[in-house]
Design a protein around this motif. Structure first.
Motif, PDB file in Angstrom:
ATOM      1  N   SER A   6      22.459  36.061 -29.771  1.00 32.79           N
ATOM      2  CA  SER A   6      23.143  37.311 -30.086  1.00 32.79           C
ATOM      3  C   SER A   6      22.850  38.324 -28.989  1.00 32.79           C
ATOM      4  O   SER A   6      21.697  38.461 -28.557  1.00 32.79           O
ATOM      5  CB  SER A   6      22.679  37.870 -31.432  1.00 32.79           C
ATOM      6  N   ILE A   7      23.877  39.016 -28.526  1.00 35.80           N
ATOM      7  CA  ILE A   7      23.665  40.041 -27.514  1.00 35.80           C
ATOM      8  C   ILE A   7      24.394  41.318 -27.903  1.00 35.80           C
ATOM      9  O   ILE A   7      25.420  41.289 -28.597  1.00 35.80           O
ATOM     10  CB  ILE A   7      24.120  39.572 -26.111  1.00 35.80           C
ATOM     11  N   HIS A   8      23.849  42.423 -27.469  1.00 40.49           N
ATOM     12  CA  HIS A   8      24.425  43.746 -27.708  1.00 40.49           C
ATOM     13  C   HIS A   8      24.876  44.288 -26.351  1.00 40.49           C
ATOM     14  O   HIS A   8      24.071  44.481 -25.449  1.00 40.49           O
ATOM     15  CB  HIS A   8      23.377  44.675 -28.331  1.00 40.49           C
ATOM     16  N   VAL A   9      26.171  44.494 -26.225  1.00 42.56           N
ATOM     17  CA  VAL A   9      26.752  45.005 -24.984  1.00 42.56           C
ATOM     18  C   VAL A   9      27.247  46.426 -25.225  1.00 42.56           C
ATOM     19  O   VAL A   9      27.828  46.718 -26.272  1.00 42.56           O
ATOM     20  CB  VAL A   9      27.910  44.104 -24.513  1.00 42.56           C
ATOM     21  N   VAL A  10      27.006  47.295 -24.250  1.00 42.16           N
ATOM     22  CA  VAL A  10      27.499  48.668 -24.322  1.00 42.16           C
ATOM     23  C   VAL A  10      28.521  48.861 -23.214  1.00 42.16           C
ATOM     24  O   VAL A  10      28.237  48.559 -22.047  1.00 42.16           O
ATOM     25  CB  VAL A  10      26.360  49.697 -24.172  1.00 42.16           C
ATOM     26  N   ALA A  11      29.708  49.334 -23.574  1.00 38.27           N
ATOM     27  CA  ALA A  11      30.784  49.511 -22.605  1.00 38.27           C
ATOM     28  C   ALA A  11      31.295  50.942 -22.646  1.00 38.27           C
ATOM     29  O   ALA A  11      31.097  51.668 -23.623  1.00 38.27           O
ATOM     30  CB  ALA A  11      31.925  48.531 -22.882  1.00 38.27           C
ATOM     31  N   ALA A  12      31.972  51.334 -21.578  1.00 38.75           N
ATOM     32  CA  ALA A  12      32.437  52.716 -21.439  1.00 38.75           C
ATOM     33  C   ALA A  12      33.949  52.779 -21.320  1.00 38.75           C
ATOM     34  O   ALA A  12      34.566  51.980 -20.612  1.00 38.75           O
ATOM     35  CB  ALA A  12      31.814  53.359 -20.196  1.00 38.75           C
ATOM     36  N   VAL A  13      34.525  53.747 -22.020  1.00 39.20           N
ATOM     37  CA  VAL A  13      35.902  54.146 -21.773  1.00 39.20           C
ATOM     38  C   VAL A  13      35.813  55.337 -20.823  1.00 39.20           C
ATOM     39  O   VAL A  13      35.530  56.459 -21.236  1.00 39.20           O
ATOM     40  CB  VAL A  13      36.636  54.528 -23.068  1.00 39.20           C
ATOM     41  N   ILE A  14      35.983  55.072 -19.525  1.00 40.46           N
ATOM     42  CA  ILE A  14      35.850  56.096 -18.497  1.00 40.46           C
ATOM     43  C   ILE A  14      37.232  56.674 -18.219  1.00 40.46           C
ATOM     44  O   ILE A  14      38.160  55.944 -17.866  1.00 40.46           O
ATOM     45  CB  ILE A  14      35.255  55.507 -17.201  1.00 40.46           C
ATOM     46  N   THR A  15      37.380  57.975 -18.384  1.00 40.98           N
ATOM     47  CA  THR A  15      38.672  58.619 -18.146  1.00 40.98           C
ATOM     48  C   THR A  15      38.561  59.609 -16.992  1.00 40.98           C
ATOM     49  O   THR A  15      37.527  60.254 -16.797  1.00 40.98           O
ATOM     50  CB  THR A  15      39.155  59.369 -19.399  1.00 40.98           C
ATOM     51  N   ASP A  16      39.661  59.705 -16.221  1.00 44.01           N
ATOM     52  CA  ASP A  16      39.677  60.675 -15.126  1.00 44.01           C
ATOM     53  C   ASP A  16      40.465  61.916 -15.541  1.00 44.01           C
ATOM     54  O   ASP A  16      40.906  62.044 -16.690  1.00 44.01           O
ATOM     55  CB  ASP A  16      40.228  60.048 -13.849  1.00 44.01           C
ATOM     56  N   ALA A  17      40.656  62.836 -14.610  1.00 39.98           N
ATOM     57  CA  ALA A  17      41.313  64.107 -14.920  1.00 39.98           C
ATOM     58  C   ALA A  17      42.763  63.916 -15.345  1.00 39.98           C
ATOM     59  O   ALA A  17      43.341  64.782 -16.007  1.00 39.98           O
ATOM     60  CB  ALA A  17      41.245  65.032 -13.699  1.00 39.98           C
ATOM     61  N   ARG A  18      43.358  62.797 -14.987  1.00 36.43           N
ATOM     62  CA  ARG A  18      44.748  62.519 -15.354  1.00 36.43           C
ATOM     63  C   ARG A  18      44.850  61.735 -16.660  1.00 36.43           C
ATOM     64  O   ARG A  18      45.941  61.364 -17.078  1.00 36.43           O
ATOM     65  CB  ARG A  18      45.438  61.740 -14.230  1.00 36.43           C
ATOM     66  N   GLY A  19      43.693  61.469 -17.295  1.00 38.77           N
ATOM     67  CA  GLY A  19      43.698  60.732 -18.549  1.00 38.77           C
ATOM     68  C   GLY A  19      43.759  59.230 -18.396  1.00 38.77           C
ATOM     69  O   GLY A  19      43.873  58.497 -19.383  1.00 38.77           O
ATOM     70  N   ARG A  20      43.680  58.745 -17.148  1.00 36.10           N
ATOM     71  CA  ARG A  20      43.691  57.307 -16.928  1.00 36.10           C
ATOM     72  C   ARG A  20      42.333  56.702 -17.283  1.00 36.10           C
ATOM     73  O   ARG A  20      41.314  57.381 -17.275  1.00 36.10           O
ATOM     74  CB  ARG A  20      44.047  56.995 -15.475  1.00 36.10           C
ATOM     75  N   ILE A  21      42.339  55.413 -17.570  1.00 35.53           N
ATOM     76  CA  ILE A  21      41.138  54.710 -18.012  1.00 35.53           C
ATOM     77  C   ILE A  21      40.787  53.633 -16.990  1.00 35.53           C
ATOM     78  O   ILE A  21      41.669  52.906 -16.507  1.00 35.53           O
ATOM     79  CB  ILE A  21      41.367  54.093 -19.403  1.00 35.53           C
ATOM     80  N   LEU A  22      39.506  53.516 -16.666  1.00 32.79           N
ATOM     81  CA  LEU A  22      39.053  52.558 -15.663  1.00 32.79           C
ATOM     82  C   LEU A  22      38.798  51.194 -16.304  1.00 32.79           C
ATOM     83  O   LEU A  22      38.110  51.085 -17.324  1.00 32.79           O
ATOM     84  CB  LEU A  22      37.779  53.061 -14.994  1.00 32.79           C
ATOM     85  N   LEU A  23      39.345  50.156 -15.678  1.00 34.77           N
ATOM     86  CA  LEU A  23      39.078  48.779 -16.074  1.00 34.77           C
ATOM     87  C   LEU A  23      38.414  48.037 -14.929  1.00 34.77           C
ATOM     88  O   LEU A  23      38.703  48.265 -13.757  1.00 34.77           O
ATOM     89  CB  LEU A  23      40.373  48.059 -16.454  1.00 34.77           C
ATOM     90  N   ASN A  24      37.540  47.121 -15.297  1.00 32.25           N
ATOM     91  CA  ASN A  24      36.763  46.271 -14.395  1.00 32.25           C
ATOM     92  C   ASN A  24      37.296  44.850 -14.522  1.00 32.25           C
ATOM     93  O   ASN A  24      37.546  44.397 -15.638  1.00 32.25           O
ATOM     94  CB  ASN A  24      35.319  46.276 -14.919  1.00 32.25           C
ATOM     95  N   ARG A  25      37.460  44.125 -13.431  1.00 36.21           N
ATOM     96  CA  ARG A  25      37.897  42.738 -13.533  1.00 36.21           C
ATOM     97  C   ARG A  25      36.712  41.803 -13.395  1.00 36.21           C
ATOM     98  O   ARG A  25      35.919  41.913 -12.452  1.00 36.21           O
ATOM     99  CB  ARG A  25      38.944  42.418 -12.466  1.00 36.21           C
ATOM    100  N   ARG A  26      36.593  40.885 -14.335  1.00 35.93           N
ATOM    101  CA  ARG A  26      35.478  39.947 -14.308  1.00 35.93           C
ATOM    102  C   ARG A  26      35.625  39.000 -13.124  1.00 35.93           C
ATOM    103  O   ARG A  26      36.704  38.474 -12.858  1.00 35.93           O
ATOM    104  CB  ARG A  26      35.401  39.167 -15.623  1.00 35.93           C
ATOM    105  N   THR A  27      34.526  38.774 -12.426  1.00 34.19           N
ATOM    106  CA  THR A  27      34.552  37.960 -11.208  1.00 34.19           C
ATOM    107  C   THR A  27      34.529  36.468 -11.539  1.00 34.19           C
ATOM    108  O   THR A  27      34.290  36.062 -12.681  1.00 34.19           O
ATOM    109  CB  THR A  27      33.357  38.288 -10.308  1.00 34.19           C
ATOM    110  N   GLY A  28      34.739  35.663 -10.505  1.00 35.60           N
ATOM    111  CA  GLY A  28      34.792  34.218 -10.684  1.00 35.60           C
ATOM    112  C   GLY A  28      33.492  33.588 -11.112  1.00 35.60           C
ATOM    113  O   GLY A  28      33.474  32.429 -11.522  1.00 35.60           O
TER     114      GLY A  28
END
Length: 317
Positions: free
Chosen positions: A7-29
């Protein structure tokens, strides 16, 4: 499926910029589910608070010093090799310039475009929680006749409800009343007809399927422009709803209710055990009210669905 021991506990962020856009990260190979997009973050280590873990992970992944904001929700998700709990927090302020420090691609996405990105199962309910209504009204099946029912619906929508399952009173001409409701309120709220696929198709609105209907259908009954939802009470129904491409489902009852006196209540533990096996956005139902939205989100729900606590005429004076 055999439950994994890890079992693992992961903490993630909804990061928003001044334009209201949200940052996504792409999982690597080199990672699980490589190529999928996700909300940035990572595993909480022993001795760390959620805030400390998220600050550390965002520094390592993106090179920013984040100010962790309000809690959004938690999503329990069962994977073949682990049982994950995804805790999500808002991040609106940070120092530095975000970049993929571990070789991963990043992108800024308008909130209404998040659904275009392939994401891990645990992240999908978060997308729903960011832009879908947290309360889902199920209209009562009786009381006040057609005009009284329409007046109650108008009051509920005027009060801010934006997603409604239309169960028209039994004594009324149901099809005609549904047409009237759609004509009056279809621009103000997302309306879904209870069970009636053909009438929903005719009126251009959504449909809310019964659990037994799910198991009889081979394909999504309406196009993507019309919402399809379902009532679910067990894993088979949830999996059928997901296979059909339902936009969301209602799962319960969480607590005993007067409307279904013989139904066995799941409790929040039972709700989680079903929630973690699908990635559908879910509303919890059964003896719940708007005050229970935070509790529902702690167990992976988008929010609550209800009759009595959301219908103005049935609320205590």
């Amino acid at each position: 499926m055999t439950s994994p021991s890890r079992s693992i506990h992961v903490v993630a962020a909804v990061i928003t910029d001044a334009r209201g856009r949200i940052l996504l990260n792409r999982r690597t190979g080199n990672s699980d589910m490589a190529g999928l997009w996700e909300f940035p973050g990572g595993k909480r280590e022993p001795g760390e608070s959620s805030e400390q873990a998220l600050v550390r992970e965002l520094r390592e992944e993106l090179g920013i010093e984040a100010e962790v904001g309000e809690w959004v929700m938690e999503v329990p998700q069962l994977y073949p090799d682990k049982r994950l709990r995804l805790e999500v927090r808002m991040v609106r302020q940070w120092k530095g310039t975000a970049r993929g420090r571990e070789g991963q691609a990043i992108t800024w996405v308008n909130a209404d475009k998040l659904g275009r990105y392939s994401m891990p199962p645990a992240d999908l309910p978060v997308v729903a929680a960011l832009h879908q209504p947290e309360c889902y009204l199920v209209t009562p099946d009786a009381g006040g006749g057609a005009e009284g029912w329409l007046a109650g619906l108008e009051s509920a929508i005027d009060g801010g409800l934006r997603r409604v399952q239309l169960r028209t009173p039994a004594a009324a001409d149901r099809a005609e009343l549904a047409r009237t409701a759609v004509a009056r309120f279809g621009r103000q709220a997302e309306l879904l007809l209870n069970r009636d696929i053909e009438l929903a198709r005719e009126l251009g609105v959504g449909v809310h399927l019964g659990g037994e209907q799910l198991l009889q259908l081979d394909a999504r009954p309406l196009p993507g422009s019309q919402l399809v939802a379902a009532s679910c009470h067990d894993l088979a129904q949830l999996q059928a709803a997901q296979r059909l491409g339902c936009d969301f489902a209602v799962l319960g009852p969480v607590q005993a209710t007067a409307s279904h006196p013989g139904a066995l209540a799941l409790g929040w533990g039972g709700f989680e055990q079903l929630r973690e096996r699908v990635s559908l956005p879910l509303y919890a139902i059964g003896g719940l009210a708007p005050a229970d939205v935070v509790t529902a989100r702690r167990h992976g729900a988008l929010g609550v669905a209800a009759i009595r606590s959301l219908w103005p005429a049935l609320q205590p004076a």
